[in-house]
Design an enzyme around this catalytic site. Structure first.
Site, PDB file in Angstrom:
ATOM      1  N   HIS A 221       0.870  -1.182   0.000  1.00 37.20           N
ATOM      2  CA  HIS A 221       0.000   0.000   0.000  1.00 37.20           C
ATOM      3  C   HIS A 221       0.905   1.230   0.000  1.00 37.20           C
ATOM      4  O   HIS A 221       1.634   1.462  -0.953  1.00 37.20           O
ATOM      5  CB  HIS A 221      -0.930  -0.054   1.205  1.00 37.20           C
ATOM      6  CG  HIS A 221      -2.084   0.906   1.162  1.00 37.20           C
ATOM      7  ND1 HIS A 221      -2.349   1.725   0.082  1.00 37.20           N
ATOM      8  CD2 HIS A 221      -3.034   1.216   2.090  1.00 37.20           C
ATOM      9  CE1 HIS A 221      -3.426   2.456   0.333  1.00 37.20           C
ATOM     10  NE2 HIS A 221      -3.853   2.174   1.548  1.00 37.20           N
ATOM     11  N   HIS A 260      -2.350  -2.546 -10.752  1.00 32.94           N
ATOM     12  CA  HIS A 260      -3.310  -2.023  -9.781  1.00 32.94           C
ATOM     13  C   HIS A 260      -4.522  -2.940  -9.766  1.00 32.94           C
ATOM     14  O   HIS A 260      -4.917  -3.479 -10.796  1.00 32.94           O
ATOM     15  CB  HIS A 260      -3.723  -0.595 -10.154  1.00 32.94           C
ATOM     16  CG  HIS A 260      -4.400   0.131  -9.034  1.00 32.94           C
ATOM     17  ND1 HIS A 260      -5.750   0.002  -8.775  1.00 32.94           N
ATOM     18  CD2 HIS A 260      -3.909   0.972  -8.092  1.00 32.94           C
ATOM     19  CE1 HIS A 260      -6.064   0.760  -7.733  1.00 32.94           C
ATOM     20  NE2 HIS A 260      -4.965   1.355  -7.298  1.00 32.94           N
ATOM     21  N   ASP A 311       2.419   5.174  -7.123  1.00 23.95           N
ATOM     22  CA  ASP A 311       3.647   5.050  -6.343  1.00 23.95           C
ATOM     23  C   ASP A 311       4.901   5.202  -7.197  1.00 23.95           C
ATOM     24  O   ASP A 311       5.950   5.605  -6.688  1.00 23.95           O
ATOM     25  CB  ASP A 311       3.701   3.683  -5.649  1.00 23.95           C
ATOM     26  CG  ASP A 311       2.535   3.472  -4.704  1.00 23.95           C
ATOM     27  OD1 ASP A 311       2.328   4.328  -3.837  1.00 23.95           O
ATOM     28  OD2 ASP A 311       1.822   2.467  -4.850  1.00 23.95           O
TER      29      ASP A 311
END
Length: 374
Positions: A221, A260, A311
């Site tokens: 995460h 994802h 990210d």
């Protein structure tokens, strides 16, 4: 029940929300109906915070009032700062932040009052004080005195100022503000879900925020951008990037920052961050980290058909901005605090205890054997 279970609750609708929505097929993200790209191009973190909490963009007086209240509430209680000073410097920043946010609840001046009006004030304090805690954590770990917040600066610029002691350039402050907007919320991600589960028990907002930080800290995460930058640093030079990634894939090792659960195309937040990473590197005369990232992206698309998520390019952007690598997840938490508190307020407004079922796969009818016979 067996035919209803899915690993990781994939595809299961577990809540109703008006805060944000992800269209994974089209690669779109909206906050309260507004497209994330429009917000990145036109809004500010403070204005987007108002939007997420209230379901609409503010008028000038409303925005000024929220900005003023956020600026006035940036300083955490002295007792919490003393606690930060007492922690070992070896403590991971997210561990320290998690503990400090939990401690904020002990010194809440309105403890025991669970009205929406008071919880909005709690949300303001949490969003205002989390960046201060993160900046303090960084400086104390380095043996330096914290830099006090400046109420005349917006939240993004003030954080960069507290981190370094120098006021950031207008360009860097604006780009960091955009990065914070992009990270505010993302539908029912793991940390947002954790905050809602905790809130559904009628636990307080600080408990929900603390649990959300715990969920965010994991490498699958909010810890992913730290792992991305560690990979880029290990690659070191653009000329090594392609071979490095292909070797990882041959060994069936995970390349962080790709794929994802929801998006089937490129994450819209990653597109914005990619452009900002390139622009910041060009201004600094160092595009190496962007160049490595772009090569890694090309190899991953060619070999696995995967696109970068939020990210991936946030890593090179934060690094070029001068943010320490192990602080990346804390910066994520700073922004996501707006989203978590929005989920808490929304859950409180129409609460029902979140209590799903589990499919039992263990044995049945096992006889009890007395300890003397085992």
């Amino acid at each position: 029940m067996a035919n209803q279970t899915r690993g990781g609750l994939e595809g299961i609708v577990a809540a109703r929300t008006a805060i944000s929505d992800v269209d994974g097929e089209r690669g779109e993200l909206i906050y309260q109906g507004l497209d994330i790209v429009d917000l990145a191009n036109n809004s500010t973190f403070e204005e987007t915070t108002y939007l997420v909490w209230n379901g609409r963009l503010p008028g000038r007086e409303e925005l000024d009032a929220l900005s003023r209240r956020l600026a006035e509430n940036r300083t955490p209680p002295d007792e919490v700062v003393r606690m930060l000073r007492s922690f070992p410097k070896s403590g991971a920043p997210m561990e320290v932040l998690r503990t400090a946010v939990s401690a904020l609840g002990i010194y809440d001046p309105e403890g025991g009052d669970d009205s929406r009006e008071v919880n909005v004030r709690r949300a303001i304090r949490l969003v205002a004080q989390t960046p201060t805690l993160v900046a303090y954590i960084r400086r104390l770990r380095e043996g330096r005195e914290p830099v006090e917040p400046r109420p005349d600066l917006p939240l993004a610029a003030n954080f960069l100022y507290m981190l370094t002691g120098e006021e950031p350039t207008e360009e860097s402050a604006h780009e960091f503000d955009v990065a914070l907007i992009l990270h505010i919320d993302h539908e029912l991600n793991a940390s947002a879900f954790a905050s809602r589960v905790i809130t559904s028990t009628r636990a307080d907002m600080y408990s929900a925020a603390t649990g959300a930080i715990g969920a965010l800290s994991g490498p699958l995460h909010g810890g992913a951008n730290q792992r991305v930058m560690e990979t880029l640093l290990e690659i070191g030079e653009p000329g090594r990037a392609e071979e490095y990634v292909r070797d990882l894939l041959k060994r069936k090792e995970r390349v962080m920052g790709f794929g994802h659960r929801v998006y089937k195309v490129m994450d819209p937040r990653a597109k914005v961050l990619k452009n900002m990473s390139r622009a910041l590197g060009e201004r600094h005369g160092n595009t190496k980290w962007y160049e490595i990232s772009e090569i890694v992206e090309e190899v991953m698309r060619e070999e696995k058909g995967l696109y970068p998520n939020v990210d991936f390019y946030s890593a090179s952007f934060y690094y070029e901005l001068g943010i320490p690598v192990d602080l990346f997840p804390c910066v994520f938490a700073m922004s996501r605090m707006t989203g978590w508190t929005a989920h808490v307020l929304e859950q409180q407004a129409d609460n029902r205890l979140i209590r799903p079922r589990a499919e039992y796969v263990g044995e049945r009818d096992v006889p009890y054997v007395p300890i003397e016979e085992r």
